[in-house]
Motif scaffolding. Structure first.
Motif, short mmCIF file in Angstrom:
data_model
loop_
_atom_site.label_atom_id
_atom_site.label_comp_id
_atom_site.label_asym_id
_atom_site.label_seq_id
_atom_site.Cartn_x
_atom_site.Cartn_y
_atom_site.Cartn_z
N GLU A 72 82.63 31.16 -48.74
CA GLU A 72 83.87 31.84 -49.57
C GLU A 72 84.96 31.50 -48.73
OE1 GLU A 72 85.54 35.36 -51.93
OE2 GLU A 72 83.68 35.34 -50.88
N ALA A 73 84.89 31.74 -47.36
CA ALA A 73 86.15 31.67 -46.80
C ALA A 73 86.76 30.35 -46.64
CB ALA A 73 85.90 32.06 -45.17
N SER A 74 85.88 29.30 -46.76
CA SER A 74 86.51 27.73 -46.69
C SER A 74 86.56 27.31 -48.04
CB SER A 74 85.90 27.13 -45.81
OG SER A 74 84.45 26.93 -46.18
N ASP A 75 85.88 27.64 -49.16
CA ASP A 75 85.76 27.16 -50.45
C ASP A 75 87.10 26.58 -51.00
OD1 ASP A 75 84.35 26.48 -52.85
OD2 ASP A 75 85.08 28.03 -54.03
N GLY A 76 87.01 25.30 -51.59
CA GLY A 76 88.28 24.72 -51.98
C GLY A 76 89.42 24.43 -51.09
N LEU A 77 89.08 24.45 -49.81
CA LEU A 77 90.23 24.31 -48.54
C LEU A 77 89.75 22.93 -47.91
CD1 LEU A 77 90.75 27.84 -47.32
CD2 LEU A 77 92.18 26.60 -49.11
N ALA A 78 90.83 22.17 -47.60
CA ALA A 78 90.58 21.05 -46.54
C ALA A 78 90.46 21.68 -45.14
CB ALA A 78 91.78 20.03 -46.76
N GLY A 79 89.75 20.78 -44.27
CA GLY A 79 89.62 21.26 -42.81
C GLY A 79 90.85 21.64 -42.37
#
Length: 264
Positions: free
Chosen positions: A92-99
């Motif tokens: 969830e912490a990186s869901d939908g986010l670019a690196g």
């Protein structure tokens, strides 16, 4: 630094945090979607987990409790119990986010935590954490372990890049914490585990044997800090480490495999 020149634990944490942050800033953007050495996690998702290490610590610092703190060797056993919860929070912490966006969040989380720590903390204070009550000192020790171990995970996941340094103070504290957990979970004096230059502890493995009271136990295991932290967290197997010569064991009971990993 304190008067002896040794970094305080909070300084050791932030030094390692900023080291891996700089390393992540330098990665090519496409690298963030690469699988890591950890099953089901990409580099981007593992970076998201680093965000959680910092934001979770910051949140727990604001939750003092009068509950009795769990001893650290019991506290760490709760990570296996909550492994699926940790996995879900990481994704969830990186869901939908670019690196690059996850790295920006990590940078903000490190800065926020640094501000809090600069305000002063009492290491003996007991706080509520997702795994139960712990002293700030013990919870901070587990944060250093996670950060050092995951820095190594990232290095192994992107072997063509120059590795992110494992800072001496953080690596030393990580090693001592894991060695202390080994000894506390397996009390006794039949085996000595040495991880020079940072730690040496005595413990008992397997069935009760002759009681050792003085000097060096009859069974000695020696390895380097990096091999030890990988063994303690299930990154490598005992037989593999023995086979490649990174463990030196002498004595009939110089075998830690029955009690490894210590945490995973």
């Amino acid at each position: 630094m304190n008067a002896t020149g040794r970094a305080r634990p909070q300084q050791a944490l932030l030094e390692q945090s900023r080291t891996v942050l700089g390393w992540l800033h330098d990665l090519p953007i496409e690298t963030f979607e690469r699988p890591t050495v950890l099953p089901r996690w990409t580099v981007r998702q593992l970076t998201g987990h680093l965000v959680l290490i910092h934001t979770g610590f910051l949140a727990s610092l604001d939750q003092p409790t009068k509950q009795a703190a769990l001893p650290i060797h019991e506290f760490v056993t709760r990570y296996r119990r909550d492994v699926e919860m940790i996995m879900a929070a990481t994704l969830e912490a990186s869901d939908g986010l670019a690196g690059a966006e996850v790295v920006t969040r990590l940078e903000s989380a490190i800065d926020d935590l640094a501000t809090k720590l600069d305000g002063g903390i009492r290491l003996s204070q007991v706080i509520s954490t997702p795994r139960g009550p712990a002293t700030i000192e013990d919870f901070l020790a587990t944060r250093i372990v996670e950060l050092v171990v995951h820095t190594d995970d990232l290095n192994r996941s992107v072997p063509e890049a120059a590795p992110a340094a494992l800072q001496r103070s953080a690596l030393a504290r990580c090693t001592r914490t894991l060695a202390g957990i080994l000894a506390a979970q397996n009390p006794g004096r039949s085996v000595e585990a040495r991880v020079p230059p940072y730690a040496a502890v005595q413990c008992a493995i397997g069935e009760p044997g002759p009681t050792h009271t003085r000097g060096t136990p009859p069974n000695v295991v020696e390895t380097d800090p990096l091999t030890f932290l990988r063994l303690a967290t299930g990154r490598i197997q005992w037989t593999d480490a023995v086979g490649n010569g990174t463990i030196h064991a002498s004595g009939l009971r110089a075998d830690l495999s029955p009690v490894l990993p210590l945490l995973s």
